[in-house]
Design a protein around this motif. Structure first.
Motif, PDB file in Angstrom:
ATOM      1  N   CYS A  10       2.278   3.949  -1.967  1.00 45.56           N
ATOM      2  CA  CYS A  10       3.652   4.189  -1.489  1.00 45.56           C
ATOM      3  C   CYS A  10       4.574   3.096  -2.035  1.00 45.56           C
ATOM      4  N   CYS A  44      -3.124   2.003  -1.403  1.00 47.88           N
ATOM      5  CA  CYS A  44      -1.913   2.761  -1.051  1.00 47.88           C
ATOM      6  C   CYS A  44      -0.871   2.609  -2.159  1.00 47.88           C
ATOM      7  N   CYS A  62       4.433  -0.418  -0.261  1.00 49.60           N
ATOM      8  CA  CYS A  62       3.239  -1.201  -0.621  1.00 49.60           C
ATOM      9  C   CYS A  62       3.365  -1.744  -2.044  1.00 49.60           C
TER      10      CYS A  62
END
Ligand SMILES: [Zn+2]
Ligand SMILES: [Zn+2]
Length: 135
Positions: free
Chosen positions: A26, A24, A29
């Motif tokens: 994002c 991930c 994260c």
């Protein structure tokens, strides 16, 4: 398979294999991992238990219902257990044994850092997807 935090205070065990795992990209994260992306394995909560150090756990609620656990002593990301969904999300790199899983996709690629190029052939998604559809 077993896992632990960096200082060893927290140890956990997953009895069965992972259902699926992913990367991930994002921003949350990236920041909690301090890395270009985070990698997580997903499993049933009933297969997971803490061996020791549960009292060292602390959490950050990054969004409604989503708590990200970490060790209050060393700061390592730790598994988050969502009992009501029978779901545990485990930062894959905290395992001490072979996870037996290979990530299947990159999520939140729209938030990817410019200094890292994805060089594998895994599927890429701009945001989140329902991982159950990828199994
Ligand atoms: Zn620790
Ligand atoms: Zn993320």
């Amino acid at each position: 398979m077993k896992g632990s935090c960096a200082c060893g205070g927290i140890q956990y065990e997953l009895k069965d294999k992972f259902l699926i795992s992913n990367h991930c990209h994002c921003s949350i994260c990236r920041k909690v991992h301090g890395a270009a992306f985070g990698t997580f394995g997903h499993a049933k909560a009933e297969e997971f238990h803490w061996i020791q150090g549960e009292e060292l756990l602390t959490g950050y609620q990054s969004s409604t219902g989503n708590v990200r656990n970490f060790c209050s002593r060393c700061g390592a990301n730790m598994p988050s257990v969502f009992k009501h969904m029978n779901y545990v999300r485990i930062p894959l790199a905290t395992l001490d044994d072979d996870s037996g899983t290979q990530p299947v996709a990159h999520l939140y690629v729209k938030s990817k850092v410019p200094w890292f190029d994805i060089a594998d052939n895994l599927s890429q998604y701009p945001e989140i997807v329902d991982l159950r559809e990828l199994v």
